[in-house]
Enzyme design. Structure first.
Site, mmCIF file in Angstrom:
data_model
loop_
_atom_site.group_PDB
_atom_site.id
_atom_site.type_symbol
_atom_site.label_atom_id
_atom_site.label_comp_id
_atom_site.label_asym_id
_atom_site.label_seq_id
_atom_site.Cartn_x
_atom_site.Cartn_y
_atom_site.Cartn_z
ATOM 1 N N CYS A 1 37.594 66.934 42.711
ATOM 2 C CA CYS A 1 37.886 68.114 41.892
ATOM 3 C C CYS A 1 38.170 67.739 40.432
ATOM 4 O O CYS A 1 38.657 66.646 40.156
ATOM 5 C CB CYS A 1 39.115 68.837 42.421
ATOM 6 S SG CYS A 1 38.933 69.363 44.127
ATOM 7 N N ARG B 1 31.934 64.239 38.593
ATOM 8 C CA ARG B 1 32.943 63.833 39.573
ATOM 9 C C ARG B 1 32.577 64.306 40.982
ATOM 10 O O ARG B 1 33.127 63.811 41.949
ATOM 11 C CB ARG B 1 34.311 64.435 39.183
ATOM 12 C CG ARG B 1 34.846 63.916 37.880
ATOM 13 C CD ARG B 1 36.049 64.716 37.429
ATOM 14 N NE ARG B 1 37.185 64.555 38.317
ATOM 15 C CZ ARG B 1 38.116 63.615 38.209
ATOM 16 N NH1 ARG B 1 38.042 62.754 37.223
ATOM 17 N NH2 ARG B 1 39.125 63.548 39.046
ATOM 18 N N TRP C 1 35.694 70.163 45.006
ATOM 19 C CA TRP C 1 35.000 69.370 46.028
ATOM 20 C C TRP C 1 35.756 69.656 47.312
ATOM 21 O O TRP C 1 36.916 69.248 47.469
ATOM 22 C CB TRP C 1 35.067 67.891 45.661
ATOM 23 C CG TRP C 1 34.200 66.987 46.463
ATOM 24 C CD1 TRP C 1 32.889 66.691 46.238
ATOM 25 C CD2 TRP C 1 34.579 66.224 47.615
ATOM 26 N NE1 TRP C 1 32.439 65.794 47.170
ATOM 27 C CE2 TRP C 1 33.444 65.494 48.023
ATOM 28 C CE3 TRP C 1 35.766 66.084 48.337
ATOM 29 C CZ2 TRP C 1 33.456 64.638 49.124
ATOM 30 C CZ3 TRP C 1 35.777 65.235 49.427
ATOM 31 C CH2 TRP C 1 34.630 64.520 49.808
ATOM 32 N N ASN D 1 43.924 69.452 42.081
ATOM 33 C CA ASN D 1 43.102 68.331 42.534
ATOM 34 C C ASN D 1 43.971 67.524 43.484
ATOM 35 O O ASN D 1 45.096 67.185 43.155
ATOM 36 C CB ASN D 1 42.692 67.488 41.309
ATOM 37 C CG ASN D 1 41.874 66.259 41.676
ATOM 38 O OD1 ASN D 1 41.512 66.069 42.831
ATOM 39 N ND2 ASN D 1 41.598 65.434 40.694
ATOM 40 N N GLY D 2 43.481 67.236 44.687
ATOM 41 C CA GLY D 2 44.267 66.468 45.661
ATOM 42 C C GLY D 2 44.412 67.226 46.965
ATOM 43 O O GLY D 2 43.641 68.151 47.246
ATOM 44 N N GLU E 1 24.045 46.326 48.037
ATOM 45 C CA GLU E 1 24.127 47.263 46.909
ATOM 46 C C GLU E 1 22.789 47.976 46.693
ATOM 47 O O GLU E 1 22.757 49.186 46.424
ATOM 48 C CB GLU E 1 24.568 46.499 45.642
ATOM 49 C CG GLU E 1 24.600 47.312 44.370
ATOM 50 C CD GLU E 1 25.535 48.519 44.402
ATOM 51 O OE1 GLU E 1 26.335 48.659 45.344
ATOM 52 O OE2 GLU E 1 25.439 49.341 43.473
ATOM 53 N N LYS F 1 22.321 52.017 46.827
ATOM 54 C CA LYS F 1 21.756 52.820 45.732
ATOM 55 C C LYS F 1 20.659 53.726 46.273
ATOM 56 O O LYS F 1 20.587 54.893 45.935
ATOM 57 C CB LYS F 1 21.173 51.930 44.616
ATOM 58 C CG LYS F 1 22.168 51.218 43.737
ATOM 59 C CD LYS F 1 22.918 52.086 42.754
ATOM 60 C CE LYS F 1 24.210 52.633 43.263
ATOM 61 N NZ LYS F 1 25.383 51.884 43.321
ATOM 62 N N GLU G 1 22.136 56.600 48.491
ATOM 63 C CA GLU G 1 22.970 57.640 47.887
ATOM 64 C C GLU G 1 22.208 58.563 46.948
ATOM 65 O O GLU G 1 22.559 59.728 46.839
ATOM 66 C CB GLU G 1 24.237 57.071 47.229
ATOM 67 C CG GLU G 1 24.027 56.147 46.095
ATOM 68 C CD GLU G 1 25.336 55.541 45.596
ATOM 69 O OE1 GLU G 1 26.409 56.070 45.868
ATOM 70 O OE2 GLU G 1 25.250 54.514 44.897
ATOM 71 N N HIS H 1 19.182 38.503 64.927
ATOM 72 C CA HIS H 1 20.259 38.869 65.853
ATOM 73 C C HIS H 1 20.259 40.367 66.151
ATOM 74 O O HIS H 1 21.253 40.896 66.642
ATOM 75 C CB HIS H 1 21.605 38.428 65.274
ATOM 76 C CG HIS H 1 21.684 36.954 65.058
ATOM 77 N ND1 HIS H 1 21.707 36.053 66.107
ATOM 78 C CD2 HIS H 1 21.675 36.216 63.924
ATOM 79 C CE1 HIS H 1 21.736 34.814 65.618
ATOM 80 N NE2 HIS H 1 21.710 34.901 64.296
ATOM 81 N N LYS I 1 32.307 61.065 42.035
ATOM 82 C CA LYS I 1 32.378 59.852 41.225
ATOM 83 C C LYS I 1 33.687 59.114 41.465
ATOM 84 O O LYS I 1 33.727 57.899 41.516
ATOM 85 C CB LYS I 1 32.243 60.226 39.745
ATOM 86 C CG LYS I 1 32.239 59.041 38.803
ATOM 87 C CD LYS I 1 30.942 58.273 38.904
ATOM 88 C CE LYS I 1 30.912 57.034 38.035
ATOM 89 N NZ LYS I 1 29.883 56.083 38.507
HETATM 90 C C1 F6R Z 1 28.400 54.053 44.609
HETATM 91 C C2 F6R Z 1 29.710 54.282 44.056
HETATM 92 C C3 F6R Z 1 30.866 54.257 44.976
HETATM 93 C C4 F6R Z 1 32.086 53.646 44.263
HETATM 94 C C5 F6R Z 1 33.327 53.752 45.155
HETATM 95 C C6 F6R Z 1 34.523 53.088 44.526
HETATM 96 O O1 F6R Z 1 27.405 54.081 43.645
HETATM 97 O O2 F6R Z 1 29.852 54.511 42.894
HETATM 98 O O3 F6R Z 1 30.582 53.567 46.147
HETATM 99 O O4 F6R Z 1 31.813 52.315 43.973
HETATM 100 O O5 F6R Z 1 33.613 55.097 45.394
HETATM 101 O O6 F6R Z 1 34.831 53.674 43.306
HETATM 102 P P1 F6R Z 1 35.719 52.939 42.238
HETATM 103 O O7 F6R Z 1 34.967 51.744 41.776
HETATM 104 O O8 F6R Z 1 35.941 53.951 41.161
HETATM 105 O O9 F6R Z 1 36.985 52.548 42.930
#
Ligand code: F6R
Length: 609
Positions: free
Chosen positions: A2, A27, A74, A100-101, A482, A486, A489, A505, A604
């Site tokens: 949020c 976000r 959210w 927010n929360g 990673e 990417k 997501e 395995h 985010k």
């Molecule tokens: C993926 C991504 C998330 C963040 C994760 C941790 O692209 O951005 O997996 O890496 O939510 O977020 P931070 O780094 O802000 O703790």
């Protein structure tokens, strides 16, 4: 998650709130709304869906106003819908709240308030806050908010306005971030600094347990008991241009292309070619303390966890210290064992991830040295750690982390060399050679980016596939994870990252012509092993794309497609192998028409558990 924006001042408030909400979009959200008080009358509009839908509903309205709130929601409690969207109101419709929360005891409070005659219209936890403020309201909004706060359990950042106590915004924080913007004759409250930048660079970050009472002629800070606080403003180093797309189709693409500069900025002032040393005096953990460290534990989530995994190889190889890497969401519930000689490194772009913050708070009870690697200055994780090593990536708007991932790896590389120098596990010549290699990385990334069209062309061939395997070994195993993350997501394609040696395995059972593999094969200590893994896949008719050194001619006969990268020190190959994988995920998602910068269901900054 949020996002909150609030404004009091002379500007045209509705477009200002909408602009603020757009800057909070990244976000993650599923509904949005605004509430504005215009000449004592409340105007409220909410929608399920995107901000441009909110904007359309406002077309033709002639609302102006003196103060108001905006919110992106959210969903946590209650499905995404217009009724559940914020702002929420009390029974009288005069008190308005955004939040927010999570209010953990909202069911108990709701039952109590219902018995007292309050009527609820949403399924949210937030609505109880509006009714609690109503219950305690006499004439001053801040007093009612303060009383309501005493009843709340959980994590929250809230902002409230009222038509009965005019021209005032009351904000409070206990968990998620809240920052007050101090402009000229205008004031703002926001969940992060991005919406503030076009109005002011002078801000005050609220700490947990603090409130701000914002009026058109000033801001007053208090704790939850009403005690006044002196909180001077600080000036931000970020500017409004940093959060513009500047001609790129998506923020994610812009951020991928920013990586050379981000690495230069992260190295700047910290490496010296003259002395051949890394200097991290800023982290405020003394060399004497660092010398005593016998174990490093790195805690993170998501992409930051992958950077942490890569950092493990560097620290173990260079500084010869044992490193454990842990998911914050798991570690916080473990009966973990840490001693005074442990260094706990928490890696977080936002510095607000609820699990990482909770894990940090849990480890601090044992009093180890704590170091945060964060991109957002003054974030909770940065503030609550003993030392901070900032990644100088600038604001990252694309939900999928790209430039901050590279910056985290860079910070971990600096830490590894720094530790190795202090522990004398490398001599000055080795240190100088490493620093020289690191310094060449940004230019090598530029070389990859100059040939981004190779990756784009390949991406077209793989758009129809539904599954993808990413393989890497040793220091590129985290990059396989990673790369797969990417792709999933942003393109919603199923992708798995594996350590090459693990294929036989189990996962090799998946290989057929419908399951392509992205193999990360720089010439390093596991190159031959990766070639064997590639042969095993080829024998099962799997299509293979390889990220490999451009001078590696042999690989071309063994795989179907090659994405070339410049050669480098084997310890630093992840900086280069990462970039084509980011581009590959980006182009597939963009070709598929996906919402690259705001993928579905993602936020985010994950500020709830
Ligand atoms: C993926 C991504 C998330 C963040 C994760 C941790 O692209 O951005 O997996 O890496 O939510 O977020 P931070 O780094 O802000 O703790």
């Amino acid at each position: 998650m949020c996002g909150i924006i609030g404004y009091i001042g002379p500007k045209n408030i509705v477009p200002l709130l909408i602009d603020g909400l757009k800057k909070l979009e990244y976000r993650g959200y599923d509904s949005a709304g605004i509430a504005v008080v215009d000449s004592g009358k409340l105007y409220l509009q909410r929608v399920k869906g995107k901000i441009n839908e909110l904007e359309s509903t406002l077309e033709g309205e002639t609302v102006s106003g003196q103060y108001g709130l905006g919110h992106t929601r959210w969903a946590t409690h209650g499905r995404p819908s217009e009724e559940n969207a914020h702002p929420h109101r009390d029974c009288t419709g005069s008190i308005v709240v955004v939040h927010n929360g999570i209010i953990e005891n909202y069911l108990t409070l709701k039952k109590m308030l219902r018995e007292e005659g309050h009527e609820f219209v949403s399924e949210t936890d937030t609505e109880v806050i509006a009714h609690l403020i109503e219950k305690y309201f006499e004439d001053k909004l801040e007093v009612a908010v303060q009383k309501a706060l005493k009843e709340l359990e959980g994590d929250f950042a809230i902002s409230a306005i009222s038509t009965k106590d005019k021209e005032k915004i009351v904000a409070a924080k206990s968990g998620p971030p809240a920052v007050v913007g101090i402009g000229e004759g205008e004031y703002l409250i926001s969940s992060d600094i991005n919406p503030l930048l076009s109005h002011t660079q002078d801000v005050v970050f609220l700490e947990d347990g603090e409130m701000a009472i914002i009026r058109k002629d000033g801001v007053e800070f208090r704790d939850f008991d009403g005690k006044p606080l002196d909180k001077p403003a600080e000036r931000l180093a970020w500017n409004p241009l940093m959060i513009e797309k500047r001609g790129y189709k998506h923020f994610m693409l812009k951020e991928i292309f920013e990586q050379p500069q981000v690495l230069r900025d992260t190295f700047e002032g910290r490496i010296s070619l003259d002395s051949g040393t890394v200097n991290l005096g800023e982290i405020e953990i003394s060399p004497t303390n660092l010398r005593e460290i016998s174990r490093v534990v790195i805690i993170a989530c998501g992409t930051s966890y992958h950077a942490a995994l890569m950092g493990r190889y560097l620290i173990e190889t260079l500084a010869r210290v044992s490193v454990d890497v842990e998911y914050a969401s798991e570690y916080r519930y473990r009966d973990f064992i840490l001693d005074q000689n442990s260094l706990v490194v928490v890696v977080s772009q936002s510095g607000e991830t609820a699990d990482t913050l909770a894990a940090l708070r849990a480890v601090k009870k044992g009093n180890p040295l704590t170091l945060a690697i964060c991109n957002v200055i003054n974030s909770s994780i940065a503030r609550e750690s003993l030392g901070v090593l900032s990644t100088h990536a600038g604001p990252e708007i694309g939900v999928a982390a790209t430039k901050t991932f590279s910056a985290q790896m860079a910070a971990l590389a600096l830490l590894a060399i720094h530790l190795a120098q202090i522990k004398k596990t490398i001599d000055s010549q080795e240190s100088l050679a490493l620093i020289q290699d690191l310094q060449r990385i940004p230019h090598k990334i530029e070389m990859i980016l100059n040939e981004a069209d190779i990756v784009e062309k390949l991406a077209w061939d793989f758009v129809p596939f539904s599954h993808f395997l990413y393989l890497g070994r040793w220091i590129n195993f985290p990059i396989a994870l990673e790369g797969a993350l990417k792709l999933k997501e942003i393109s919603y394609m199923h992708a798995e990252g594996y350590a090459g040696g693990e294929m036989k395995h189990g996962p090799i059972a998946l290989i057929d012509e419908k399951m392509p593999t992205m193999a990360i094969v720089p010439k390093d200590r596991v190159y031959d092993k990766m070639l064997s893994n590639i042969s095993e896949i080829k024998a099962r008719v799997g299509h293979i794309l390889a990220v490999a050194f451009q001078e590696d001619e042999d690989i071309r006969d063994r795989v179907d497609d090659v994405i070339p990268i410049p050669s480098t020190n084997q310890l630093f190959t992840p900086f280069l192998t990462t970039v084509p994988l980011q581009l590959f995920a980006y182009y597939i998602a963009a070709i598929r028409g996906a919402d690259v910068d705001q993928p579905r269901n993602l936020a985010k900054s994950v500020t709830v558990e």
